[in-house]
Design a protein around this motif. Structure first.
Motif, PDB file in Angstrom:
ATOM      1  N   PHE A   1       0.839  -1.193   0.000  1.00 32.55           N
ATOM      2  CA  PHE A   1       0.000   0.000   0.000  1.00 32.55           C
ATOM      3  C   PHE A   1       0.877   1.248   0.000  1.00 32.55           C
ATOM      4  O   PHE A   1       0.990   1.939   1.017  1.00 32.55           O
ATOM      5  CB  PHE A   1      -0.939   0.001   1.207  1.00 32.55           C
ATOM      6  CG  PHE A   1      -1.830  -1.202   1.275  1.00 32.55           C
ATOM      7  CD1 PHE A   1      -2.862  -1.359   0.364  1.00 32.55           C
ATOM      8  CD2 PHE A   1      -1.630  -2.185   2.231  1.00 32.55           C
ATOM      9  CE1 PHE A   1      -3.678  -2.468   0.410  1.00 32.55           C
ATOM     10  CE2 PHE A   1      -2.436  -3.298   2.287  1.00 32.55           C
ATOM     11  CZ  PHE A   1      -3.478  -3.443   1.368  1.00 32.55           C
ATOM     12  N   PRO A   2       1.544   1.525  -1.118  1.00 35.05           N
ATOM     13  CA  PRO A   2       2.431   2.697  -1.179  1.00 35.05           C
ATOM     14  C   PRO A   2       1.668   3.985  -0.950  1.00 35.05           C
ATOM     15  O   PRO A   2       0.485   4.094  -1.254  1.00 35.05           O
ATOM     16  CB  PRO A   2       2.999   2.631  -2.599  1.00 35.05           C
ATOM     17  CG  PRO A   2       2.005   1.830  -3.381  1.00 35.05           C
ATOM     18  CD  PRO A   2       1.428   0.838  -2.420  1.00 35.05           C
ATOM     19  N   TRP A   3       2.372   4.961  -0.384  1.00 30.69           N
ATOM     20  CA  TRP A   3       1.817   6.289  -0.097  1.00 30.69           C
ATOM     21  C   TRP A   3       0.707   6.239   0.942  1.00 30.69           C
ATOM     22  O   TRP A   3      -0.157   7.106   0.984  1.00 30.69           O
ATOM     23  CB  TRP A   3       1.312   6.958  -1.375  1.00 30.69           C
ATOM     24  CG  TRP A   3       2.310   6.914  -2.485  1.00 30.69           C
ATOM     25  CD1 TRP A   3       2.227   6.187  -3.642  1.00 30.69           C
ATOM     26  CD2 TRP A   3       3.550   7.618  -2.564  1.00 30.69           C
ATOM     27  NE1 TRP A   3       3.332   6.374  -4.419  1.00 30.69           N
ATOM     28  CE2 TRP A   3       4.174   7.255  -3.780  1.00 30.69           C
ATOM     29  CE3 TRP A   3       4.217   8.496  -1.703  1.00 30.69           C
ATOM     30  CZ2 TRP A   3       5.414   7.746  -4.159  1.00 30.69           C
ATOM     31  CZ3 TRP A   3       5.455   8.983  -2.081  1.00 30.69           C
ATOM     32  CH2 TRP A   3       6.026   8.612  -3.294  1.00 30.69           C
ATOM     33  N   THR A   4       0.696   5.187   1.762  1.00 31.00           N
ATOM     34  CA  THR A   4      -0.243   5.127   2.877  1.00 31.00           C
ATOM     35  C   THR A   4       0.540   4.874   4.158  1.00 31.00           C
ATOM     36  O   THR A   4       1.662   4.363   4.111  1.00 31.00           O
ATOM     37  CB  THR A   4      -1.279   3.997   2.709  1.00 31.00           C
ATOM     38  OG1 THR A   4      -0.656   2.736   2.991  1.00 31.00           O
ATOM     39  CG2 THR A   4      -1.871   3.997   1.308  1.00 31.00           C
ATOM     40  N   PRO A   5      -0.046   5.173   5.320  1.00 28.25           N
ATOM     41  CA  PRO A   5       0.654   4.932   6.591  1.00 28.25           C
ATOM     42  C   PRO A   5       0.405   3.532   7.158  1.00 28.25           C
ATOM     43  O   PRO A   5       0.672   3.294   8.330  1.00 28.25           O
ATOM     44  CB  PRO A   5       0.077   6.013   7.500  1.00 28.25           C
ATOM     45  CG  PRO A   5      -1.309   6.212   6.997  1.00 28.25           C
ATOM     46  CD  PRO A   5      -1.256   5.986   5.513  1.00 28.25           C
ATOM     47  N   ILE A   6      -0.134   2.610   6.352  1.00 29.40           N
ATOM     48  CA  ILE A   6      -0.459   1.270   6.875  1.00 29.40           C
ATOM     49  C   ILE A   6       0.316   0.175   6.141  1.00 29.40           C
ATOM     50  O   ILE A   6      -0.187  -0.927   5.944  1.00 29.40           O
ATOM     51  CB  ILE A   6      -1.970   0.984   6.810  1.00 29.40           C
ATOM     52  CG1 ILE A   6      -2.484   1.078   5.369  1.00 29.40           C
ATOM     53  CG2 ILE A   6      -2.735   1.924   7.721  1.00 29.40           C
ATOM     54  CD1 ILE A   6      -3.862   0.489   5.181  1.00 29.40           C
ATOM     55  N   GLN A   7       1.550   0.461   5.761  1.00 29.39           N
ATOM     56  CA  GLN A   7       2.348  -0.552   5.078  1.00 29.39           C
ATOM     57  C   GLN A   7       2.906  -1.599   6.041  1.00 29.39           C
ATOM     58  O   GLN A   7       3.012  -2.770   5.696  1.00 29.39           O
ATOM     59  CB  GLN A   7       3.483   0.118   4.314  1.00 29.39           C
ATOM     60  CG  GLN A   7       3.013   0.917   3.102  1.00 29.39           C
ATOM     61  CD  GLN A   7       4.167   1.587   2.387  1.00 29.39           C
ATOM     62  OE1 GLN A   7       4.792   2.489   2.926  1.00 29.39           O
ATOM     63  NE2 GLN A   7       4.453   1.134   1.182  1.00 29.39           N
ATOM     64  N   ALA A   8       3.280  -1.198   7.242  1.00 24.58           N
ATOM     65  CA  ALA A   8       3.826  -2.143   8.221  1.00 24.58           C
ATOM     66  C   ALA A   8       2.700  -3.009   8.783  1.00 24.58           C
ATOM     67  O   ALA A   8       1.714  -2.504   9.319  1.00 24.58           O
ATOM     68  CB  ALA A   8       4.522  -1.390   9.351  1.00 24.58           C
ATOM     69  N   HIS A   9       2.840  -4.332   8.646  1.00 24.06           N
ATOM     70  CA  HIS A   9       1.842  -5.294   9.116  1.00 24.06           C
ATOM     71  C   HIS A   9       2.529  -6.409   9.904  1.00 24.06           C
ATOM     72  O   HIS A   9       3.721  -6.670   9.719  1.00 24.06           O
ATOM     73  CB  HIS A   9       1.118  -5.948   7.934  1.00 24.06           C
ATOM     74  CG  HIS A   9      -0.060  -5.193   7.414  1.00 24.06           C
ATOM     75  ND1 HIS A   9       0.012  -3.894   6.964  1.00 24.06           N
ATOM     76  CD2 HIS A   9      -1.366  -5.572   7.252  1.00 24.06           C
ATOM     77  CE1 HIS A   9      -1.194  -3.514   6.536  1.00 24.06           C
ATOM     78  NE2 HIS A   9      -2.036  -4.506   6.704  1.00 24.06           N
ATOM     79  N   ILE A  10       1.731  -7.061  10.725  1.00 23.97           N
ATOM     80  CA  ILE A  10       2.119  -8.366  11.280  1.00 23.97           C
ATOM     81  C   ILE A  10       1.062  -9.388  10.893  1.00 23.97           C
ATOM     82  O   ILE A  10      -0.114  -9.044  10.724  1.00 23.97           O
ATOM     83  CB  ILE A  10       2.295  -8.338  12.814  1.00 23.97           C
ATOM     84  CG1 ILE A  10       0.990  -7.874  13.503  1.00 23.97           C
ATOM     85  CG2 ILE A  10       3.475  -7.496  13.221  1.00 23.97           C
ATOM     86  CD1 ILE A  10       1.004  -8.069  15.019  1.00 23.97           C
ATOM     87  N   VAL A  11       1.471 -10.636  10.730  1.00 18.97           N
ATOM     88  CA  VAL A  11       0.552 -11.696  10.346  1.00 18.97           C
ATOM     89  C   VAL A  11       1.010 -12.988  11.012  1.00 18.97           C
ATOM     90  O   VAL A  11       2.210 -13.233  11.163  1.00 18.97           O
ATOM     91  CB  VAL A  11       0.495 -11.846   8.807  1.00 18.97           C
ATOM     92  CG1 VAL A  11       1.852 -12.157   8.223  1.00 18.97           C
ATOM     93  CG2 VAL A  11      -0.524 -12.914   8.409  1.00 18.97           C
TER      94      VAL A  11
END
Length: 246
Positions: free
Chosen positions: A231-241
């Motif tokens: 999700f470029p240009w968004t603040p939600i790129q860092a995820h955990i799964v």
């Protein structure tokens, strides 16, 4: 200097979102957000989210049936079910109990249920994740929680409830956006957007270290990965799964 710049940019974002702040001050934004905006927004955006995260979700839920009871049935409790965006990834022979603190998802949730007839559905329970008192102790095989822990009021309390309702050997599946590395540009922009993002998106926090809360909870085994979501240009790129076993 970076903190000053981030503060200045955060104020600029707040200025751009001034109508929302005014509605919030008047007590009008929260009911409109919960009843109209947020259910509509989630229904539309989760289609794109699932497309981009397809492989991750398929991999995440691939082994769910490993936690089924001896009869081959799997009882699943989903926290923050929302519009039912995860149903398509669940295997047959699942009985799903849906919970969400927002009752206004029900109409859109019914559409997802109608599309996913391979599942069996239990009750819809209107409750926050911190209070699962309607679910008995050690009664479910699997708990699912995706894009939810970012907005609950107390992550530790939710995880305690998850551990309580899981059967011994049961599993908690999670997929959450989290705080980026503190030295990264992603974290900088999370700081910029954080106040306005939380207001607009029903309390969603951009900077929670949710992995640390999961690691401190009472699980016997944890399979957790940090990933960079597309999700470029968004603040939600860092995820955990991953998933954790009671």
């Amino acid at each position: 200097m970076a903190e000053i710049v981030a503060l200045f940019l955060a104020l600029c974002v707040q200025l751009l979102a001034l109508p929302v702040y005014v509605l919030s001050f008047l007590g009008l934004w929260d009911p409109f957000c919960k009843k109209v905006f947020f259910p509509f927004f989630m229904e539309k955006t989760m289609v794109n989210y699932n497309q981009k995260m397809l492989r991750h979700k398929q991999d995440l839920f691939r082994n769910m049936m490993d936690f089924a009871d001896p009869s081959g049935k799997l009882s699943v409790l989903e926290l923050g079910t929302g519009t039912g965006t995860n149903f398509q990834f669940f295997p047959p022979n699942c009985r799903i109990t849906c919970t969400d603190p927002n009752p206004h998802f029900k109409e859109r949730l019914a559409k997802s249920m109608a599309k996913n007839k391979h599942l069996e559905y239990g009750n819809f329970i209107t409750t926050p994740g911190e209070d699962l008192s309607q679910i008995p102790d050690a009664s479910v095989d699997v708990v699912v929680c995706t894009l939810v822990l970012c907005s609950v009021k107390n992550v530790e309390a939710v995880l305690r409830e998850i551990c309580r309702v899981l059967k011994p050997g049961g599993a908690f599946y999670f997929l959450e956006h989290v705080a980026a590395e503190r030295s990264s540009w992603s974290f900088f922009w999370q700081q910029v957007y954080r106040p306005t993002w939380a207001l607009v998106f029903d309390g969603c926090s951009l900077t929670r270290a949710i992995w640390a809360d999961i690691e401190k909870a009472s699980f016997s085994e944890i399979k957790l990965k940090h990933i960079h979501a597309p999700f470029p240009w968004t603040p939600i790129q860092a995820h955990i799964v991953g998933y954790a076993v009671k």
